[in-house]
Design a protein around this motif. Structure first.
Motif, short mmCIF file in Angstrom:
data_model
loop_
_atom_site.label_atom_id
_atom_site.label_comp_id
_atom_site.label_asym_id
_atom_site.label_seq_id
_atom_site.Cartn_x
_atom_site.Cartn_y
_atom_site.Cartn_z
N TYR A 102 36.16 51.58 19.72
CA TYR A 102 35.95 50.86 21.00
C TYR A 102 36.09 51.39 22.50
O TYR A 102 35.78 51.00 22.97
CB TYR A 102 37.85 50.94 20.87
N LEU A 103 35.76 52.67 22.18
CA LEU A 103 35.04 54.05 23.01
C LEU A 103 33.89 53.78 23.44
O LEU A 103 33.04 53.60 24.22
CB LEU A 103 35.34 55.25 22.99
N LEU A 104 32.79 53.51 22.31
CA LEU A 104 31.54 53.29 22.27
C LEU A 104 30.93 51.88 22.72
O LEU A 104 30.56 51.72 23.75
CB LEU A 104 30.86 53.63 21.03
N TYR A 105 32.17 51.16 22.35
CA TYR A 105 31.84 49.87 22.88
C TYR A 105 32.70 49.31 24.81
O TYR A 105 31.42 48.78 25.25
CB TYR A 105 33.53 48.71 22.08
N SER A 106 33.53 50.01 24.68
CA SER A 106 33.91 50.56 26.28
C SER A 106 32.60 50.58 27.24
O SER A 106 31.80 50.83 27.75
CB SER A 106 34.52 50.69 26.55
N ALA A 107 32.58 52.07 26.46
CA ALA A 107 30.87 52.82 27.89
C ALA A 107 29.43 51.70 27.28
O ALA A 107 29.00 51.76 29.18
CB ALA A 107 30.37 53.95 26.24
N THR A 108 29.49 51.02 26.31
CA THR A 108 28.41 50.28 26.46
C THR A 108 28.29 48.84 27.94
O THR A 108 27.51 48.66 28.45
CB THR A 108 28.29 49.18 24.83
N ARG A 109 29.75 49.07 27.67
CA ARG A 109 30.10 47.47 28.27
C ARG A 109 30.15 47.75 29.43
O ARG A 109 29.28 47.34 30.95
CB ARG A 109 30.89 46.32 27.85
N LEU A 110 30.27 49.36 29.55
CA LEU A 110 30.14 49.39 31.35
C LEU A 110 28.51 49.90 32.05
O LEU A 110 29.15 49.64 33.10
CB LEU A 110 30.92 51.20 31.29
N LEU A 111 28.02 50.19 30.86
CA LEU A 111 26.64 50.67 31.33
C LEU A 111 25.63 49.58 31.58
O LEU A 111 25.17 49.10 32.55
CB LEU A 111 26.36 51.13 30.50
N ALA A 112 26.09 48.78 30.89
CA ALA A 112 25.74 46.85 31.03
C ALA A 112 25.78 46.71 32.32
O ALA A 112 24.75 46.27 32.66
CB ALA A 112 25.47 46.09 29.58
N LEU A 113 27.71 47.16 32.99
CA LEU A 113 27.48 46.20 34.02
C LEU A 113 26.75 47.13 34.92
O LEU A 113 26.51 45.95 36.00
CB LEU A 113 29.04 45.94 33.81
N VAL A 172 24.25 48.57 35.04
CA VAL A 172 22.75 47.87 34.86
C VAL A 172 22.34 46.42 35.88
O VAL A 172 21.70 46.34 36.72
CB VAL A 172 22.08 48.51 33.91
N LEU A 173 22.88 45.51 35.49
CA LEU A 173 23.17 44.67 35.85
C LEU A 173 23.33 44.55 37.73
O LEU A 173 22.78 43.37 37.85
CB LEU A 173 23.80 43.29 34.82
N THR A 174 24.29 44.72 38.28
CA THR A 174 24.77 45.02 39.49
C THR A 174 24.08 45.59 40.05
O THR A 174 23.57 45.17 41.08
CB THR A 174 25.95 45.32 39.37
N SER A 175 23.24 46.17 39.81
CA SER A 175 21.68 47.11 39.87
C SER A 175 20.61 46.81 40.33
O SER A 175 20.16 46.63 40.80
CB SER A 175 22.27 48.37 40.44
N ALA A 226 15.57 44.10 44.28
CA ALA A 226 14.83 43.04 45.00
C ALA A 226 14.85 42.82 45.82
O ALA A 226 14.36 42.03 46.69
CB ALA A 226 14.98 42.35 44.40
N GLN A 227 14.71 43.38 46.96
CA GLN A 227 15.14 43.48 48.31
C GLN A 227 14.07 43.71 49.07
O GLN A 227 13.45 44.96 48.96
CB GLN A 227 16.78 44.82 48.72
#
Length: 74
Positions: free
Chosen positions: A3-14, A16-19, A24-25
């Motif tokens: 669960y910790l690995l899954y949560s960390a992966t989701r947080l990292l993906a979030l 990266v995708l929001t940054s 592109a500015q």
């Protein structure tokens, strides 16, 4: 652990995708210096004076706290 690995992966993906859109500015088109070899002048007076005043206030607070703690331990 899974669960910790899954949560960390989701947080990292979030993150990266929001940054990605920030890269592109377009440039700000701010002022360019007259001589490209000299850096542009930046006014830092207001921020530095506020930081200095905050540091002095924090130092005074810490000194008062030490003085009070020293009196109560005697």
């Amino acid at each position: 652990m899974k669960y910790l690995l899954y949560s960390a992966t989701r947080l990292l993906a979030l993150c990266v995708l929001t940054s990605l859109p920030t890269f592109a500015q377009p440039s700000s088109g701010g002022p360019t210096p007259a001589n490209p070899l000299e850096p542009a002048a930046v006014p830092i007076d207001g921020g530095v004076s506020l930081l200095l005043a905050g540091g002095v206030a924090y130092g005074i607070k810490q000194l008062k706290a030490r003085r009070v703690a020293g009196r109560s331990s005697k």
